[in-house]
Design a protein around this motif. Structure first.
Motif, PDB file in Angstrom:
ATOM      1  N   GLY A 144       0.855  -1.312   0.117  1.00  0.00           N
ATOM      2  CA  GLY A 144      -0.107   0.002  -0.031  1.00  0.00           C
ATOM      3  C   GLY A 144       0.753   1.287  -0.078  1.00  0.00           C
ATOM      4  N   TRP A 145       2.220   1.193   0.185  1.00  0.00           N
ATOM      5  CA  TRP A 145       2.956   2.191   0.183  1.00  0.00           C
ATOM      6  C   TRP A 145       3.071   2.955  -1.170  1.00  0.00           C
ATOM      7  CZ3 TRP A 145       7.596   3.023  -2.566  1.00  0.00           C
ATOM      8  CH2 TRP A 145       8.304   4.071  -2.106  1.00  0.00           C
ATOM      9  N   ARG A 146       3.380   4.195  -1.102  1.00  0.00           N
ATOM     10  CA  ARG A 146       3.559   4.902  -2.302  1.00  0.00           C
ATOM     11  C   ARG A 146       4.614   5.880  -2.221  1.00  0.00           C
ATOM     12  NH1 ARG A 146       0.973   1.475  -3.779  1.00  0.00           N
ATOM     13  NH2 ARG A 146      -0.849   1.316  -5.128  1.00  0.00           N
ATOM     14  N   GLY A 147       5.577   6.112  -2.917  1.00  0.00           N
ATOM     15  CA  GLY A 147       6.400   7.128  -2.780  1.00  0.00           C
ATOM     16  C   GLY A 147       6.258   8.658  -3.496  1.00  0.00           C
ATOM     17  N   THR A 148       7.360   9.392  -3.110  1.00  0.00           N
ATOM     18  CA  THR A 148       7.085  10.784  -3.657  1.00  0.00           C
ATOM     19  C   THR A 148       6.924  10.801  -5.117  1.00  0.00           C
ATOM     20  OG1 THR A 148       8.448  11.709  -1.698  1.00  0.00           O
ATOM     21  CG2 THR A 148       8.186  13.060  -3.492  1.00  0.00           C
ATOM     22  N   PRO A 149       5.888  11.581  -5.776  1.00  0.00           N
ATOM     23  CA  PRO A 149       5.940  11.533  -6.996  1.00  0.00           C
ATOM     24  C   PRO A 149       7.029  12.282  -7.804  1.00  0.00           C
ATOM     25  CG  PRO A 149       3.616  12.052  -5.722  1.00  0.00           C
ATOM     26  CD  PRO A 149       5.101  12.314  -4.889  1.00  0.00           C
ATOM     27  N   TRP A 150       7.087  11.626  -9.087  1.00  0.00           N
ATOM     28  CA  TRP A 150       7.671  12.153 -10.105  1.00  0.00           C
ATOM     29  C   TRP A 150       6.939  12.924 -11.024  1.00  0.00           C
ATOM     30  CZ3 TRP A 150      13.106  11.410 -10.321  1.00  0.00           C
ATOM     31  CH2 TRP A 150      13.661  10.599  -9.314  1.00  0.00           C
ATOM     32  N   THR A 151       6.963  14.002 -11.670  1.00  0.00           N
ATOM     33  CA  THR A 151       6.389  14.878 -12.410  1.00  0.00           C
ATOM     34  C   THR A 151       6.519  14.592 -13.903  1.00  0.00           C
ATOM     35  OG1 THR A 151       6.001  16.531 -10.736  1.00  0.00           O
ATOM     36  CG2 THR A 151       5.442  17.161 -13.046  1.00  0.00           C
ATOM     37  N   ARG A 152       5.451  14.389 -14.799  1.00  0.00           N
ATOM     38  CA  ARG A 152       5.851  14.095 -16.290  1.00  0.00           C
ATOM     39  C   ARG A 152       5.929  15.528 -16.850  1.00  0.00           C
ATOM     40  NH1 ARG A 152       2.054  10.595 -20.250  1.00  0.00           N
ATOM     41  NH2 ARG A 152       3.591  10.459 -21.969  1.00  0.00           N
ATOM     42  N   VAL A 153       6.890  15.698 -17.449  1.00  0.00           N
ATOM     43  CA  VAL A 153       7.311  17.066 -18.104  1.00  0.00           C
ATOM     44  C   VAL A 153       7.684  16.965 -19.843  1.00  0.00           C
ATOM     45  CG1 VAL A 153       7.919  18.288 -16.097  1.00  0.00           C
ATOM     46  CG2 VAL A 153       9.620  16.998 -17.576  1.00  0.00           C
ATOM     47  N   PRO A 154       7.556  17.851 -20.468  1.00  0.00           N
ATOM     48  CA  PRO A 154       8.249  17.695 -21.998  1.00  0.00           C
ATOM     49  C   PRO A 154       9.557  17.388 -21.866  1.00  0.00           C
ATOM     50  CG  PRO A 154       6.852  19.651 -21.883  1.00  0.00           C
ATOM     51  CD  PRO A 154       6.866  19.115 -20.509  1.00  0.00           C
TER      52      PRO A 154
ATOM     53  N   GLU B 228      12.228  18.726 -22.956  1.00  0.00           N
ATOM     54  CA  GLU B 228      13.252  19.655 -23.036  1.00  0.00           C
ATOM     55  C   GLU B 228      13.253  20.375 -21.349  1.00  0.00           C
ATOM     56  OE1 GLU B 228       9.406  21.375 -24.445  1.00  0.00           O
ATOM     57  OE2 GLU B 228      10.751  19.837 -24.678  1.00  0.00           O
ATOM     58  N   LEU B 229      12.370  19.914 -20.676  1.00  0.00           N
ATOM     59  CA  LEU B 229      12.245  20.221 -19.080  1.00  0.00           C
ATOM     60  C   LEU B 229      12.534  19.033 -18.218  1.00  0.00           C
ATOM     61  CD1 LEU B 229       8.768  22.405 -19.295  1.00  0.00           C
ATOM     62  CD2 LEU B 229      11.216  23.246 -19.586  1.00  0.00           C
ATOM     63  N   ALA B 230      12.962  18.226 -18.700  1.00  0.00           N
ATOM     64  CA  ALA B 230      13.526  17.103 -17.628  1.00  0.00           C
ATOM     65  C   ALA B 230      14.354  17.263 -17.047  1.00  0.00           C
ATOM     66  CB  ALA B 230      13.700  15.730 -18.839  1.00  0.00           C
ATOM     67  N   ASP B 231      14.430  17.099 -15.571  1.00  0.00           N
ATOM     68  CA  ASP B 231      15.561  17.301 -14.615  1.00  0.00           C
ATOM     69  C   ASP B 231      15.184  16.381 -13.592  1.00  0.00           C
ATOM     70  OD1 ASP B 231      17.221  18.259 -12.910  1.00  0.00           O
ATOM     71  OD2 ASP B 231      16.383  20.102 -12.650  1.00  0.00           O
ATOM     72  N   PRO B 232      16.068  15.024 -13.663  1.00  0.00           N
ATOM     73  CA  PRO B 232      15.770  14.126 -12.682  1.00  0.00           C
ATOM     74  C   PRO B 232      15.906  14.624 -11.117  1.00  0.00           C
ATOM     75  CG  PRO B 232      16.777  13.167 -14.485  1.00  0.00           C
ATOM     76  CD  PRO B 232      16.736  14.717 -14.733  1.00  0.00           C
ATOM     77  N   ALA B 233      17.067  15.660 -11.199  1.00  0.00           N
ATOM     78  CA  ALA B 233      17.390  16.044  -9.773  1.00  0.00           C
ATOM     79  C   ALA B 233      16.091  16.698  -9.140  1.00  0.00           C
ATOM     80  CB  ALA B 233      18.648  17.025  -9.709  1.00  0.00           C
ATOM     81  N   ALA B 234      15.198  17.126 -10.004  1.00  0.00           N
ATOM     82  CA  ALA B 234      14.095  18.032  -9.366  1.00  0.00           C
ATOM     83  C   ALA B 234      12.698  17.008  -9.650  1.00  0.00           C
ATOM     84  CB  ALA B 234      13.826  19.332 -10.460  1.00  0.00           C
ATOM     85  N   ARG B 235      13.017  15.776  -9.791  1.00  0.00           N
ATOM     86  CA  ARG B 235      12.019  14.809  -9.864  1.00  0.00           C
ATOM     87  C   ARG B 235      11.014  14.990 -11.129  1.00  0.00           C
ATOM     88  NH1 ARG B 235      12.239  11.555  -5.317  1.00  0.00           N
ATOM     89  NH2 ARG B 235      10.305  10.680  -5.939  1.00  0.00           N
ATOM     90  N   ARG B 236      11.503  15.606 -12.244  1.00  0.00           N
ATOM     91  CA  ARG B 236      10.917  15.865 -13.251  1.00  0.00           C
ATOM     92  C   ARG B 236      11.384  14.691 -14.546  1.00  0.00           C
ATOM     93  NH1 ARG B 236      11.756  21.623 -12.228  1.00  0.00           N
ATOM     94  NH2 ARG B 236      13.043  21.735 -13.754  1.00  0.00           N
ATOM     95  N   LEU B 237      10.508  14.008 -15.091  1.00  0.00           N
ATOM     96  CA  LEU B 237      10.886  12.880 -16.175  1.00  0.00           C
ATOM     97  C   LEU B 237       9.884  13.273 -17.347  1.00  0.00           C
ATOM     98  CD1 LEU B 237      10.917   9.866 -13.524  1.00  0.00           C
ATOM     99  CD2 LEU B 237      12.875  11.387 -14.368  1.00  0.00           C
ATOM    100  N   ALA B 238      10.690  12.668 -18.314  1.00  0.00           N
ATOM    101  CA  ALA B 238      10.017  12.782 -19.626  1.00  0.00           C
ATOM    102  C   ALA B 238       9.998  11.520 -20.241  1.00  0.00           C
ATOM    103  CB  ALA B 238      10.674  13.793 -20.495  1.00  0.00           C
TER     104      ALA B 238
END
Length: 218
Positions: free
Chosen positions: A113-123, A125-135
């Motif tokens: 039932g556990w869920r981790g901190t979300p990673w945001t989907r971005v275009p 050109e805006l991807a930044d794994p350090a900021a938890r933004r993935l494309a």
């Protein structure tokens, strides 16, 4: 699902990448040409499209398709009184699928039932794994291997404690099995004529301790 983890006290800890949607819905870990299968919310009650049975307080029942808190029967009759003392029983769950393009992010999930901190989907050109933004490449919601590994690390941190407990359980089980094997061996030795002094010497304890430990065991 995806990543096999420990089993502690009968609870499996299997992980996977959970697709997230704008309205809070989550993917169930299954995808197809139809998109992403949406997970049912635990104890969330009937969902639109489910076939349900209503049981009223005075005994009558009705079956039909659940739609916005009403039940639609095949003969066109609508049951709108579905709250209060009415008991709902889902007979057949409807599946809800959503397109990959509707995925707004991801999180590591676990069958406990556990869920981790979300990673945001971005275009891209805006991807930044350090900021938890993935494309993703194209319209699909499948992460590249490197990004899936990043999400998996959240789950790996979650299961560290469970892995340690699994090792404790396994060690305790081995110890219990060894104790049973020793009891069986001692009984066999006594039947064969061994003395308590022999048993004590073989087990590294005194003959008195050996007598106290095994003389009362059948």
């Amino acid at each position: 699902m995806g990543w096999m983890g420990p089993v502690v006290d009968g609870q499996e800890h299997e992980g996977w990448v959970v697709p997230l949607f704008e309205d809070g819905a989550q993917g169930a870990g299954t995808s197809s040409a139809r998109g992403r299968l949406i997970a049912r919310r635990p104890d969330g009650g009937p969902c639109n499209g489910d076939r349900v049975r209503l049981t009223y307080r005075d005994g009558p029942t009705a079956e039909g398709v659940w739609q916005d808190s009403t039940v639609l029967r095949g003969d066109g009759i609508v049951h709108a009184h579905t709250g209060g003392q009415v008991r709902h029983e889902v007979i057949d769950q409807a599946e809800e699928w959503r397109p990959d393009a509707a995925v707004v992010g991801w999180a590591a999930g676990c069958t406990c039932g556990w869920r981790g901190t979300p990673w945001t989907r971005v275009p891209p050109e805006l991807a930044d794994p350090a900021a938890r933004r993935l494309a993703t490449a194209g319209p699909w919601a499948d992460l590249e291997a490197a990004d899936e590994h990043r999400v998996r690390q959240d789950w790996c941190r979650h299961i560290v404690g469970w892995q340690a407990l699994e090792e404790v359980e396994q060690a305790a089980a081995r110890e219990a099995a060894a104790a049973r094997a020793l009891d069986d061996a001692v009984r066999a030795a006594l039947v064969a004529g061994a003395r308590w002094a022999d048993i004590g010497r073989a087990t590294g304890i005194t003959d008195r301790s050996a007598t106290e430990r095994w003389s009362t065991r059948g």
